[in-house]
Design a protein around this motif. Structure first.
Motif, short mmCIF file in Angstrom:
data_model
loop_
_atom_site.label_atom_id
_atom_site.label_comp_id
_atom_site.label_asym_id
_atom_site.label_seq_id
_atom_site.Cartn_x
_atom_site.Cartn_y
_atom_site.Cartn_z
N MET A 1 0.84 -1.17 0.00
CA MET A 1 0.00 0.00 0.00
C MET A 1 0.89 1.24 0.00
SD MET A 1 -3.14 -0.92 -0.02
CE MET A 1 -2.91 -2.51 -0.74
N PRO A 2 0.41 2.29 -0.63
CA PRO A 2 1.23 3.51 -0.64
C PRO A 2 1.36 4.10 0.77
CG PRO A 2 -0.88 3.89 -1.73
CD PRO A 2 -0.81 2.44 -1.37
N SER A 3 2.54 4.54 1.10
CA SER A 3 2.78 5.18 2.39
C SER A 3 2.44 6.66 2.31
CB SER A 3 4.25 5.05 2.78
OG SER A 3 4.59 3.70 2.95
N VAL A 4 2.03 7.21 3.44
CA VAL A 4 1.78 8.65 3.51
C VAL A 4 3.13 9.35 3.50
CG1 VAL A 4 0.75 10.51 4.86
CG2 VAL A 4 -0.33 8.25 4.84
N LYS A 5 3.27 10.31 2.61
CA LYS A 5 4.52 11.07 2.52
C LYS A 5 4.55 12.15 3.60
CE LYS A 5 4.95 10.47 -2.47
NZ LYS A 5 4.97 11.14 -3.76
N LYS A 6 5.75 12.53 3.98
CA LYS A 6 5.91 13.59 4.97
C LYS A 6 5.18 14.85 4.49
CE LYS A 6 9.38 16.01 7.66
NZ LYS A 6 10.80 16.18 7.94
N ASN A 7 4.38 15.42 5.35
CA ASN A 7 3.61 16.64 5.10
C ASN A 7 2.54 16.48 4.01
OD1 ASN A 7 5.10 18.10 7.04
ND2 ASN A 7 6.69 18.49 5.53
N GLU A 8 2.16 15.25 3.68
CA GLU A 8 1.12 15.03 2.69
C GLU A 8 -0.25 15.17 3.36
OE1 GLU A 8 0.41 12.00 -0.98
OE2 GLU A 8 1.00 11.07 0.91
N ASN A 9 -1.12 15.97 2.76
CA ASN A 9 -2.43 16.15 3.37
C ASN A 9 -3.36 15.00 2.97
OD1 ASN A 9 -3.83 16.75 0.90
ND2 ASN A 9 -3.16 18.88 1.04
N GLU A 10 -4.48 14.92 3.67
CA GLU A 10 -5.40 13.81 3.47
C GLU A 10 -5.89 13.71 2.03
OE1 GLU A 10 -8.82 12.23 6.27
OE2 GLU A 10 -9.55 13.94 5.10
N SER A 11 -6.30 14.81 1.45
CA SER A 11 -6.83 14.82 0.09
C SER A 11 -5.81 14.30 -0.92
CB SER A 11 -7.27 16.24 -0.28
OG SER A 11 -7.73 16.27 -1.60
N ASP A 12 -4.58 14.76 -0.81
CA ASP A 12 -3.53 14.32 -1.74
C ASP A 12 -3.24 12.83 -1.58
OD1 ASP A 12 -3.33 16.87 -2.77
OD2 ASP A 12 -1.53 17.38 -1.63
N TYR A 13 -3.20 12.37 -0.32
CA TYR A 13 -2.94 10.96 -0.09
C TYR A 13 -4.08 10.09 -0.63
CZ TYR A 13 -2.36 6.39 1.86
OH TYR A 13 -2.24 5.03 1.97
N ILE A 14 -5.31 10.49 -0.38
CA ILE A 14 -6.45 9.70 -0.83
C ILE A 14 -6.43 9.59 -2.36
CG2 ILE A 14 -8.97 9.53 -0.92
CD1 ILE A 14 -7.68 8.95 1.87
N SER A 15 -6.17 10.67 -3.05
CA SER A 15 -6.08 10.64 -4.51
C SER A 15 -4.99 9.69 -4.98
CB SER A 15 -5.76 12.03 -5.07
OG SER A 15 -6.89 12.83 -5.06
N ARG A 16 -3.83 9.76 -4.37
CA ARG A 16 -2.72 8.92 -4.76
C ARG A 16 -3.00 7.46 -4.44
NH1 ARG A 16 2.04 7.54 -2.41
NH2 ARG A 16 1.65 8.80 -0.55
N CYS A 17 -3.57 7.22 -3.29
CA CYS A 17 -3.88 5.86 -2.87
C CYS A 17 -4.94 5.24 -3.78
CB CYS A 17 -4.36 5.87 -1.41
SG CYS A 17 -4.82 4.25 -0.76
N MET A 18 -5.99 5.99 -4.09
CA MET A 18 -7.08 5.47 -4.93
C MET A 18 -6.59 5.02 -6.30
SD MET A 18 -10.03 5.33 -3.41
CE MET A 18 -11.23 5.34 -4.74
N SER A 19 -5.57 5.68 -6.81
CA SER A 19 -5.09 5.35 -8.16
C SER A 19 -3.90 4.39 -8.16
CB SER A 19 -4.73 6.63 -8.91
OG SER A 19 -3.68 7.31 -8.27
N SER A 20 -3.45 3.98 -6.97
CA SER A 20 -2.30 3.07 -6.93
C SER A 20 -2.71 1.67 -7.37
CB SER A 20 -1.68 3.03 -5.53
OG SER A 20 -2.40 2.18 -4.68
N ALA A 21 -1.83 1.03 -8.12
CA ALA A 21 -2.10 -0.32 -8.62
C ALA A 21 -2.30 -1.31 -7.47
CB ALA A 21 -0.95 -0.78 -9.52
N GLU A 22 -1.52 -1.14 -6.43
CA GLU A 22 -1.61 -2.05 -5.28
C GLU A 22 -2.97 -1.94 -4.59
OE1 GLU A 22 1.15 -3.30 -1.46
OE2 GLU A 22 1.52 -1.39 -2.46
N ALA A 23 -3.46 -0.72 -4.38
CA ALA A 23 -4.76 -0.53 -3.74
C ALA A 23 -5.89 -1.03 -4.65
CB ALA A 23 -4.98 0.94 -3.38
N MET A 24 -5.75 -0.81 -5.97
CA MET A 24 -6.77 -1.29 -6.91
C MET A 24 -6.85 -2.81 -6.90
SD MET A 24 -6.70 1.05 -10.26
CE MET A 24 -6.04 2.67 -10.18
N LYS A 25 -5.69 -3.45 -6.78
CA LYS A 25 -5.67 -4.91 -6.75
C LYS A 25 -6.26 -5.42 -5.43
CE LYS A 25 -2.64 -8.90 -7.10
NZ LYS A 25 -1.27 -9.37 -7.24
N GLU A 26 -5.91 -4.78 -4.34
CA GLU A 26 -6.39 -5.19 -3.01
C GLU A 26 -7.89 -4.96 -2.84
OE1 GLU A 26 -6.13 -6.72 0.78
OE2 GLU A 26 -4.44 -6.57 -0.58
#
Length: 71
Positions: A1-26
């Motif tokens: 799963m994608p890790s939260v980057k330092k100083n990454e806000n919730e909205s940016d993380y959710i967008s990145r996580c939703m489109s990650s191949a690993e999250a889509m597979k899971e």
């Protein structure tokens, strides 16, 4: 799963996580994936606040927890 980057806000993380191949597979279902991503972000935030640490929560610590998205 994608890790939260330092100083990454919730909205940016959710967008990145939703489109990650690993999250889509899971979690192929979009609502289930959204719940997973929110859960991962909140677990990260909770761990950072409680420990005052920058260490990422381990996937194994939260993988069997259920998160529900309420519309």
């Amino acid at each position: 799963m994608p890790s939260v980057k330092k100083n990454e806000n919730e909205s940016d993380y959710i967008s990145r996580c939703m489109s990650s191949a690993e999250a889509m597979k899971e979690r192929p279902d979009q609502k289930a994936r959204l719940g997973l991503c929110y859960g991962l972000y909140r677990a990260h935030k909770k761990k950072m606040e409680s420990e005052g640490s920058m260490e990422e929560p381990k996937w194994e610590e939260i993988e069997n927890q259920d998160y529900f998205l309420i519309d």
